[in-house]
Scaffold this motif. Structure first.
Motif, PDB file in Angstrom:
ATOM      1  N   UNK A 141       0.809  -1.217   0.000  1.00  0.00           N
ATOM      2  CA  UNK A 141       0.000   0.000   0.000  1.00  0.00           C
ATOM      3  C   UNK A 141       0.842   1.266   0.000  1.00  0.00           C
ATOM      4  N   UNK A 142       2.051   1.190   0.527  1.00  0.00           N
ATOM      5  CA  UNK A 142       2.925   2.361   0.543  1.00  0.00           C
ATOM      6  C   UNK A 142       3.679   2.545  -0.763  1.00  0.00           C
ATOM      7  N   UNK A 143       3.636   1.563  -1.653  1.00  0.00           N
ATOM      8  CA  UNK A 143       4.435   1.578  -2.873  1.00  0.00           C
ATOM      9  C   UNK A 143       4.301   2.893  -3.634  1.00  0.00           C
ATOM     10  N   UNK A 144       5.443   3.533  -3.866  1.00  0.00           N
ATOM     11  CA  UNK A 144       5.466   4.764  -4.637  1.00  0.00           C
ATOM     12  C   UNK A 144       4.959   5.995  -3.925  1.00  0.00           C
ATOM     13  N   UNK A 145       4.778   5.919  -2.596  1.00  0.00           N
ATOM     14  CA  UNK A 145       4.250   7.066  -1.850  1.00  0.00           C
ATOM     15  C   UNK A 145       5.219   8.252  -1.892  1.00  0.00           C
ATOM     16  N   UNK A 146       4.647   9.444  -1.976  1.00  0.00           N
ATOM     17  CA  UNK A 146       5.462  10.652  -1.880  1.00  0.00           C
ATOM     18  C   UNK A 146       5.965  10.839  -0.456  1.00  0.00           C
ATOM     19  N   UNK A 147       5.144  10.410   0.508  1.00  0.00           N
ATOM     20  CA  UNK A 147       5.547  10.451   1.916  1.00  0.00           C
ATOM     21  C   UNK A 147       5.008   9.209   2.615  1.00  0.00           C
ATOM     22  N   UNK A 148       5.886   8.541   3.345  1.00  0.00           N
ATOM     23  CA  UNK A 148       5.541   7.343   4.111  1.00  0.00           C
ATOM     24  C   UNK A 148       5.853   7.647   5.574  1.00  0.00           C
ATOM     25  N   UNK A 149       4.810   7.686   6.404  1.00  0.00           N
ATOM     26  CA  UNK A 149       4.987   7.938   7.835  1.00  0.00           C
ATOM     27  C   UNK A 149       4.818   6.604   8.547  1.00  0.00           C
ATOM     28  N   UNK A 150       5.871   6.166   9.229  1.00  0.00           N
ATOM     29  CA  UNK A 150       5.887   4.801   9.760  1.00  0.00           C
ATOM     30  C   UNK A 150       6.432   4.782  11.182  1.00  0.00           C
ATOM     31  N   UNK A 151       5.901   3.894  11.978  1.00  0.00           N
ATOM     32  CA  UNK A 151       6.387   3.774  13.347  1.00  0.00           C
ATOM     33  C   UNK A 151       7.846   3.310  13.377  1.00  0.00           C
ATOM     34  N   UNK A 152       8.574   3.896  14.313  1.00  0.00           N
ATOM     35  CA  UNK A 152       9.918   3.439  14.620  1.00  0.00           C
ATOM     36  C   UNK A 152       9.997   3.368  16.140  1.00  0.00           C
ATOM     37  N   UNK A 153       9.421   2.342  16.685  1.00  0.00           N
ATOM     38  CA  UNK A 153       9.305   2.251  18.135  1.00  0.00           C
ATOM     39  C   UNK A 153      10.675   2.216  18.811  1.00  0.00           C
ATOM     40  N   UNK A 154      11.598   1.476  18.173  1.00  0.00           N
ATOM     41  CA  UNK A 154      12.908   1.295  18.799  1.00  0.00           C
ATOM     42  C   UNK A 154      14.035   1.599  17.806  1.00  0.00           C
ATOM     43  N   UNK A 155      15.007   2.340  18.288  1.00  0.00           N
ATOM     44  CA  UNK A 155      16.207   2.591  17.494  1.00  0.00           C
ATOM     45  C   UNK A 155      17.358   1.713  17.917  1.00  0.00           C
ATOM     46  N   UNK A 156      17.315   1.239  19.171  1.00  0.00           N
ATOM     47  CA  UNK A 156      18.397   0.416  19.696  1.00  0.00           C
ATOM     48  C   UNK A 156      18.361  -0.975  19.059  1.00  0.00           C
ATOM     49  N   UNK A 157      19.465  -1.393  18.446  1.00  0.00           N
ATOM     50  CA  UNK A 157      19.497  -2.710  17.784  1.00  0.00           C
ATOM     51  C   UNK A 157      19.141  -3.867  18.714  1.00  0.00           C
ATOM     52  N   UNK A 158      19.449  -3.739  20.020  1.00  0.00           N
ATOM     53  CA  UNK A 158      19.180  -4.846  20.939  1.00  0.00           C
ATOM     54  C   UNK A 158      17.702  -4.925  21.351  1.00  0.00           C
ATOM     55  N   UNK A 159      16.853  -4.043  20.793  1.00  0.00           N
ATOM     56  CA  UNK A 159      15.423  -4.066  21.117  1.00  0.00           C
ATOM     57  C   UNK A 159      14.604  -4.854  20.093  1.00  0.00           C
ATOM     58  N   UNK A 160      15.275  -5.543  19.165  1.00  0.00           N
ATOM     59  CA  UNK A 160      14.547  -6.271  18.122  1.00  0.00           C
ATOM     60  C   UNK A 160      13.619  -7.323  18.708  1.00  0.00           C
ATOM     61  N   UNK A 161      14.092  -8.074  19.690  1.00  0.00           N
ATOM     62  CA  UNK A 161      13.270  -9.120  20.275  1.00  0.00           C
ATOM     63  C   UNK A 161      12.047  -8.529  20.970  1.00  0.00           C
ATOM     64  N   UNK A 162      12.241  -7.386  21.622  1.00  0.00           N
ATOM     65  CA  UNK A 162      11.123  -6.715  22.284  1.00  0.00           C
ATOM     66  C   UNK A 162      10.107  -6.229  21.244  1.00  0.00           C
ATOM     67  N   UNK A 163      10.608  -5.742  20.129  1.00  0.00           N
ATOM     68  CA  UNK A 163       9.725  -5.295  19.052  1.00  0.00           C
ATOM     69  C   UNK A 163       8.878  -6.453  18.536  1.00  0.00           C
ATOM     70  N   UNK A 164       9.501  -7.607  18.372  1.00  0.00           N
ATOM     71  CA  UNK A 164       8.764  -8.784  17.910  1.00  0.00           C
ATOM     72  C   UNK A 164       7.721  -9.220  18.930  1.00  0.00           C
ATOM     73  N   UNK A 165       8.080  -9.168  20.206  1.00  0.00           N
ATOM     74  CA  UNK A 165       7.174  -9.619  21.271  1.00  0.00           C
ATOM     75  C   UNK A 165       5.919  -8.751  21.355  1.00  0.00           C
TER      76      UNK A 165
END
Length: 306
Positions: free
Chosen positions: A220-244
């Motif tokens: 649905x975002x394909x080719x969007x002029x602007x895509x506003x998306x969540x970025x809950x975590x920037x810390x690489x070690x938070x990936x597992x928490x993001x999945x949970x």
């Protein structure tokens, strides 16, 4: 053109410098609010915006950080002597959720109309504006949740030579240019396709929060002029928490932006533990260079390109 203002960029709880998630979109006099977290009214006041002219409210889902600002917003709209109907759009259970919140805002001088989203995807046009379409698409959160894409279509150029060759009276040119079919008193019918070229590139805006990466977002975002998306975590070690908790990291959002070939991405819906999103932008930009760690109040105007 479409005016976009990301009112709040916080997730879970409001902070002194980061209010909860809400997006305001304006087109041709119509105002659309997506989500209404706590502090949305404050964010609007800071930008000099009024709640009264909001025509449509869309909700991604019914977690408190996305809808807790609604009762106060409705009261403010009512106190502003609004009488025009308000359209609300959201997942199943919309009317029940809103009416429950309205226990503290029971009397309003305007009607609320409800449009519940059914299935994995649903599209609708703004009333009186068939060129502007909103599409809700299901994402992958721990409760039913939708993202939204807005498409502003742009018709082809008016061909003056074609109109002259076909002997179309000038009085009808404006109607045909607006996409209207006209019929003369003599019963002759002229249609827009007789004088309009191929449809030109329009404007596309996509908004998605509270989800794991999923094909529906990329599609649905394909080719969007602007895509506003969540970025809950920037810390690489938070990936597992993001999945949970069914959220995503900066890097996962950047990969979707890259795969969807969008022009620009704004990150939003940060975790309260994420103090300075800019710390993680270097690695994020390696995946999708045109990524911006958005702050409350970030605005832009999306325009047609030739």
């Amino acid at each position: 053109m479409i005016d976009v203002c990301l009112l709040g960029t916080g997730g879970m709880m409001p902070l002194p410098n980061r209010l909860l998630t809400a997006l305001l979109v304006r087109y041709n006099g119509k105002c659309i609010l997506i989500d209404c977290g706590e502090g949305t009214q404050i964010a609007m006041k800071k930008k000099g915006l009024s709640a009264k002219p909001i025509d449509v409210m869309c909700f991604t889902h019914y977690h408190a950080d996305h809808i807790s600002g609604l009762p106060g917003m409705l009261l403010t709209m009512g106190n502003a002597e609004r009488t025009e109907p308000l359209l609300m759009v959201g997942p199943k259970g919309l009317e029940k959720v809103v009416n429950s919140l309205r226990t503290i805002a029971p009397e309003l001088p305007f009607e609320i109309k409800f449009k519940e989203i059914n299935g994995d995807e649903m599209s609708f046009d703004l009333e009186g504006m068939p060129e502007f379409t909103i599409t809700a698409f299901k994402v992958n959160h721990n409760i039913t949740c939708y993202g939204y894409t807005m498409n502003l279509r742009r018709q082809g150029k008016f061909n003056v030579e074609a109109a002259q060759e076909k002997g179309i009276p000038r009085d009808f040119w404006n109607n045909l240019q607006k996409g209207e079919t006209v019929t003369t008193d003599d019963g002759i019918t002229y249609t827009p396709d007789m004088v309009l070229g191929e449809e030109r590139k329009g404007i596309k805006l996509t908004y998605s929060t509270d989800s794991r990466p999923t094909d529906s977002i990329v599609r649905n975002a394909a080719g969007s002029d602007l895509f506003i998306c969540e970025g809950m975590y920037g810390e690489p070690d938070k990936l597992q928490k993001a999945k949970e908790y069914k959220h995503m990291t900066f890097y996962e959002a950047a990969k979707m932006a890259r795969d969807a070939e969008v022009k620009e991405m704004w990150l939003t819906h940060y975790s309260p533990s994420l103090v300075n999103p800019m710390e993680f932008m270097s690695d994020t930009k390696k995946i999708f260079p045109n990524t911006i760690a958005a702050k409350d109040g970030r605005s832009c105007t999306l325009r047609f390109t030739e």
